[in-house]
Design an enzyme around this catalytic site. Structure first.
Site, PDB file in Angstrom:
ATOM      1  N   ALA A  24      -0.348   1.691   1.319  1.00  9.69           N
ATOM      2  CA  ALA A  24       0.274   2.813   0.612  1.00  9.69           C
ATOM      3  C   ALA A  24       0.246   2.650  -0.903  1.00  9.69           C
ATOM      4  O   ALA A  24       0.032   3.614  -1.630  1.00  9.69           O
ATOM      5  CB  ALA A  24       1.723   2.981   1.090  1.00  9.69           C
TER       6      ALA A  24
ATOM      7  N   CYS B  99      -5.175 -10.341  -7.087  1.00  9.05           N
ATOM      8  CA  CYS B  99      -4.734 -11.403  -6.180  1.00  9.05           C
ATOM      9  C   CYS B  99      -5.283 -12.758  -6.585  1.00  9.05           C
ATOM     10  O   CYS B  99      -4.820 -13.783  -6.113  1.00  9.05           O
ATOM     11  CB  CYS B  99      -5.170 -11.097  -4.756  1.00  9.05           C
TER      12      CYS B  99
ATOM     13  N   GLY C 298      -1.522  -3.714   3.348  1.00  7.12           N
ATOM     14  CA  GLY C 298      -2.937  -3.926   3.654  1.00  7.12           C
ATOM     15  C   GLY C 298      -3.185  -5.301   4.239  1.00  7.12           C
ATOM     16  O   GLY C 298      -3.912  -5.456   5.228  1.00  7.12           O
TER      17      GLY C 298
ATOM     18  N   THR D 138      11.884  -4.215  13.287  1.00  2.00           N
ATOM     19  CA  THR D 138      12.435  -2.912  12.930  1.00  2.00           C
ATOM     20  C   THR D 138      11.606  -2.301  11.805  1.00  2.00           C
ATOM     21  O   THR D 138      11.304  -2.959  10.814  1.00  2.00           O
ATOM     22  CB  THR D 138      13.916  -3.059  12.512  1.00  2.00           C
TER      23      THR D 138
HETATM   24  C1  PLP Z   1      -5.102  -4.401  -2.386  1.00  3.59           C
HETATM   25  C2  PLP Z   1      -6.146  -4.742  -1.392  1.00  3.59           C
HETATM   26  C3  PLP Z   1      -5.801  -5.436  -0.202  1.00  3.59           C
HETATM   27  C4  PLP Z   1      -4.415  -5.964   0.061  1.00  3.59           C
HETATM   28  O1  PLP Z   1      -3.470  -4.943   0.326  1.00  3.59           O
HETATM   29  P1  PLP Z   1      -1.899  -5.251   0.131  1.00  3.59           P
HETATM   30  O2  PLP Z   1      -1.227  -3.992   0.594  1.00  3.59           O
HETATM   31  O3  PLP Z   1      -1.711  -5.485  -1.334  1.00  3.59           O
HETATM   32  O4  PLP Z   1      -1.543  -6.405   0.961  1.00  3.59           O
HETATM   33  C5  PLP Z   1      -6.807  -5.665   0.714  1.00  3.59           C
HETATM   34  N1  PLP Z   1      -8.073  -5.250   0.499  1.00  3.59           N
HETATM   35  C6  PLP Z   1      -8.436  -4.589  -0.627  1.00  3.59           C
HETATM   36  C7  PLP Z   1      -9.852  -4.130  -0.785  1.00  3.59           C
HETATM   37  C8  PLP Z   1      -7.489  -4.309  -1.600  1.00  3.59           C
HETATM   38  O5  PLP Z   1      -7.862  -3.650  -2.711  1.00  3.59           O
END
Ligand code: PLP
Length: 407
Positions: free
Chosen positions: A202, A326, A70, A239
């Protein structure tokens, strides 16, 4: 007893995804860019992953860029759109309640002269589409908005915001949507939402960690952020993580197929848990009462530190959270709750319980029974400690006022 109620942080990898991935972690190790049989098999798997993800998003396979998650998808969307739009303007609109994977790339862009406007939200964490419309100028190149908030579950009126941008914004102004928290539970059909860019990850829908995707509307130009090979049609060099893409595609396919049933079941379970929690004195729900993620229960427990309740819950085998995974470890109260108008001392009592598809009915029964009891005990312990502190301080005749105020 052990109950995992932190699906907003991450979800378990579902069996079907794991099984689909295994060959690509084993004998099917080819590089999809290689012309020989090993490469062709990897390429076929990667092409199929694009098709499945595209089907779930309601777009074409060429409109999907597979990323490492994400955060990378959002960095590509926001920085890529900003640099590509620089000739037309430098103004970017967002909200005060975005995930750090949106905030921090935008803050980074500010260092290069982009102007980032953070729109306020109401008590429920919702942005008003009138305010988005009013903030649009001729120099606005991008609007970045989270579909659902990962801390309090509030869903934003994305389709309405897109309509306003199309109606009143300058030509070429892009709308980027962070659908990472919502994709497992709400429809993320890009035609219905109308956005230009949309990010998913994912591991939030029982796929593997380290795999994500960005929808990029055909004909939309953004600047690539990783330079190197020609992978992902020059939009993301390097890759490809073939196994990750395969696992993500299988998990997304299933999540989309099961979405309505999952949401219905989780909504009932979350309502039960929220009712049991808010029956505890001093506990109130946060986020929008109706426009919210089905399985995310968020509350504030007055007079307690959410972080210490999370520790107590952990000792009892319950995994919960104060908010975003986070930001755990930072002493700052949640920027989301602050933006919603909660004073700092109230925001410290935040607790989040996020159910997932894998949460069983038995676990929900157990959680409804256990979790409110632990929250109530934490509140009682905090109140007893405060009373004790106040009385000893008063007895000693020093700084009674500051001891209470500083609690
Ligand atoms: C978890 C999350 C992200 C970050 O995604 P990652 O795959 O952990 O880098 C970004 N935005 C929201 C709203 C999330 O819940």
């Amino acid at each position: 007893m052990s109950i995992y109620l932190d699906h907003a942080a991450t979800t378990p990898l579902r069996r079907e995804a794991l099984e689909a991935m295994l060959p690509y972690l084993g004998e099917q190790f080819g590089n999809p860019s290689s012309p020989h049989a090993w490469g062709r098999r990897a390429r076929a798997a990667l092409d199929e992953a694009h098709e499945r993800i595209a089907a779930g998003l309601g777009c074409g396979p060429r409109e999907v860029v597979i990323t490492s998650g994400g955060t990378e998808a959002l960095n590509l969307a926001l920085k890529g759109a900003a640099w590509a739009g620089k000739a037309r303007g430098h103004r970017i609109l967002t909200t005060k309640v975005e995930h750090h994977a949106v905030f921090h790339p935008l803050q980074h862009l500010e260092k290069f002269g982009f102007e980032v406007v953070e729109l306020p939200v109401d008590r429920y964490g919702r942005v008003d589409s009138d305010e988005v419309e009013a903030a649009l100028t001729e120099r606005t190149i991008l609007v970045a908005i989270g579909h659902a908030n990962n801390e309090v579950g509030t869903v934003q009126p994305v389709a309405e915001i897109v309509r306003r941008v199309r109606a009143s914004g300058p030509k070429g102004c892009l709308v980027a949507v962070d659908a990472v928290a919502s994709a497992a539970y709400l429809p993320v059909d890009v035609t219905a939402l109308g956005c230009d860019l949309l990010a998913i990850a994912a591991h939030k829908f029982e796929g593997p960690k380290g795999a994500g995707a960005l929808y990029l509307r055909a004909g939309t130009h953004i600047l690539g952020q990783l330079q190197g090979g020609t992978q992902e049609r020059y939009r993301r060099a390097g890759t490809e993580n073939v196994a990750g893409a395969v696992g993500m595609a299988v998990a997304f396919d299933l999540a989309v197929a099961e979405r309505e049933a999952t949401a219905r079941r989780l909504r009932r379970a979350r309502e039960r848990l929220t009712a049991a929690l808010t029956a505890v004195e001093g506990v109130e729900p946060t986020g929008h009462p109706k426009n919210r993620l089905p399985g995310l229960a968020s509350v504030i427990a007055r007079e307690v530190e959410g972080a210490s309740v999370v520790v107590k819950l952990d000792l009892e085998g319950v995994a919960a959270s104060v908010g975003s995974a986070c930001t755990t470890g930072s002493a700052e109260p949640s920027h989301v709750l602050t933006a919603m108008g909660y004073p700092e001392e109230e925001a410290r009592g935040a607790l989040r319980f996020s159910l997932g598809r894998a949460t069983t009915d038995a676990e929900i029964d157990e959680a409804v029974d256990t979790v409110p009891r632990i929250v109530a005990a934490s509140r009682a312990a905090a109140a007893a400690l405060a009373a004790e502190r106040a009385s000893t301080t008063v007895g000693a005749g020093v700084e009674a006022g500051s001891a209470v105020a500083g609690r």
